[in-house]
Design a protein around this motif. Structure first.
Motif, short mmCIF file in Angstrom:
data_model
loop_
_atom_site.label_atom_id
_atom_site.label_comp_id
_atom_site.label_asym_id
_atom_site.label_seq_id
_atom_site.Cartn_x
_atom_site.Cartn_y
_atom_site.Cartn_z
N THR A 292 5.11 13.54 0.30
CA THR A 292 5.40 12.42 1.21
C THR A 292 4.80 11.15 0.63
OG1 THR A 292 3.39 12.73 2.54
CG2 THR A 292 5.37 13.91 3.25
N SER A 293 5.37 10.03 1.03
CA SER A 293 4.85 8.73 0.65
C SER A 293 4.94 7.81 1.86
CB SER A 293 5.66 8.14 -0.51
OG SER A 293 5.19 6.84 -0.85
N GLU B 25 0.85 -1.19 0.00
CA GLU B 25 0.00 0.00 0.00
C GLU B 25 0.88 1.24 0.00
OE1 GLU B 25 -3.69 1.78 2.70
OE2 GLU B 25 -2.97 -0.27 3.03
N THR B 26 0.43 2.27 -0.70
CA THR B 26 1.14 3.55 -0.77
C THR B 26 0.16 4.70 -0.66
OG1 THR B 26 2.86 2.63 -2.20
CG2 THR B 26 2.62 4.99 -2.22
N HIS B 27 0.51 5.70 0.14
CA HIS B 27 -0.27 6.93 0.24
C HIS B 27 0.65 8.09 -0.10
CE1 HIS B 27 -3.61 5.32 3.03
NE2 HIS B 27 -2.98 4.31 2.46
N LEU C 84 2.01 14.07 8.42
CA LEU C 84 1.27 13.54 7.27
C LEU C 84 1.17 12.02 7.26
CD1 LEU C 84 2.56 15.98 4.52
CD2 LEU C 84 0.36 16.02 5.70
N ALA C 85 1.66 11.36 8.28
CA ALA C 85 1.57 9.89 8.35
C ALA C 85 0.22 9.49 8.94
CB ALA C 85 2.69 9.33 9.21
N GLY C 86 -0.30 8.36 8.47
CA GLY C 86 -1.55 7.82 9.01
C GLY C 86 -2.80 8.52 8.53
N ARG C 87 -2.69 9.28 7.46
CA ARG C 87 -3.85 10.01 6.94
C ARG C 87 -4.81 9.10 6.19
NH1 ARG C 87 -3.22 15.69 5.40
NH2 ARG C 87 -4.15 15.05 3.45
N VAL D 65 6.83 2.39 6.42
CA VAL D 65 7.83 3.43 6.23
C VAL D 65 7.19 4.73 5.76
CG1 VAL D 65 9.70 1.80 5.78
CG2 VAL D 65 8.36 2.68 3.87
N PHE D 66 7.91 5.82 6.02
CA PHE D 66 7.47 7.15 5.64
C PHE D 66 8.63 7.85 4.95
CE2 PHE D 66 6.59 11.65 6.40
CZ PHE D 66 5.26 11.73 6.03
N PHE D 67 8.39 8.29 3.70
CA PHE D 67 9.38 9.02 2.93
C PHE D 67 8.94 10.48 2.81
CE2 PHE D 67 9.64 4.68 1.14
CZ PHE D 67 11.00 4.43 1.28
#
Length: 151
Positions: free
Chosen positions: A102-103, A57-59, A142-145, A88-90
């Motif tokens: 962000t991804s 999965e990617t956001h 912006l993580a977990g949105r 992970v968070f980029f």
């Protein structure tokens, strides 16, 4: 931790004069490959362990435009992990440190021969443990949105 750096290529620029949305995804994909190599699953590691990572999965969140020739750097933060998965968070930034995109990604360890999830090989798990980790109570903003129309 800076995991990847590049510049906006001419072919990544769209009719609006800035980097196309698919190019942002490409840069994050290349950053993910850099992560995979960093933890010991480069081509030799994949062959040695008979193991790879799949993206489940990617956001993506787009914050600012990027333009042709502009320098990009991608930072990595490990949000969570278990025996088989990496969350992970980029964060993609320009040369001035401005957040461009962000991804957030969920990666799953797999045995390619069986197509089944499998625990990380021990040396890989040890490398994962050295990645910069977000504090459980202080994830990046912006993580977990979730996506939706606010009402």
């Amino acid at each position: 931790m800076n995991i990847y750096a590049t510049q906006v290529a001419a072919e990544w620029v769209d009719y609006n004069g800035h980097m196309n949305d698919a190019a942002y995804a490409r840069v994050f994909s290349l950053a993910c490959e850099a992560l995979i190599n960093h933890i010991g699953l480069d081509e030799a590691g994949r062959e040695h362990f008979g193991y790879t990572l799949y993206t489940l999965e990617t956001h993506l969140c787009y914050r600012r435009e990027a333009h042709q020739g502009q320098s990009l750097s991608v930072d990595l933060t490990l949000l969570d992990s278990d025996a088989k998965r990496l969350h992970v968070f980029f964060a993609m930034r320009d040369a001035e440190g401005n957040l461009l995109a962000t991804s957030e990604q969920m990666l799953m360890g797999m045995q390619p021969t069986t197509g089944r999830p499998s625990p990380l090989p021990s040396p890989v798990a040890h490398r994962v443990a050295t990645l910069p980790q977000a504090d459980k109570d202080a994830w990046p903003e912006l993580a977990g949105r979730t996506i939706g129309i606010r009402r």
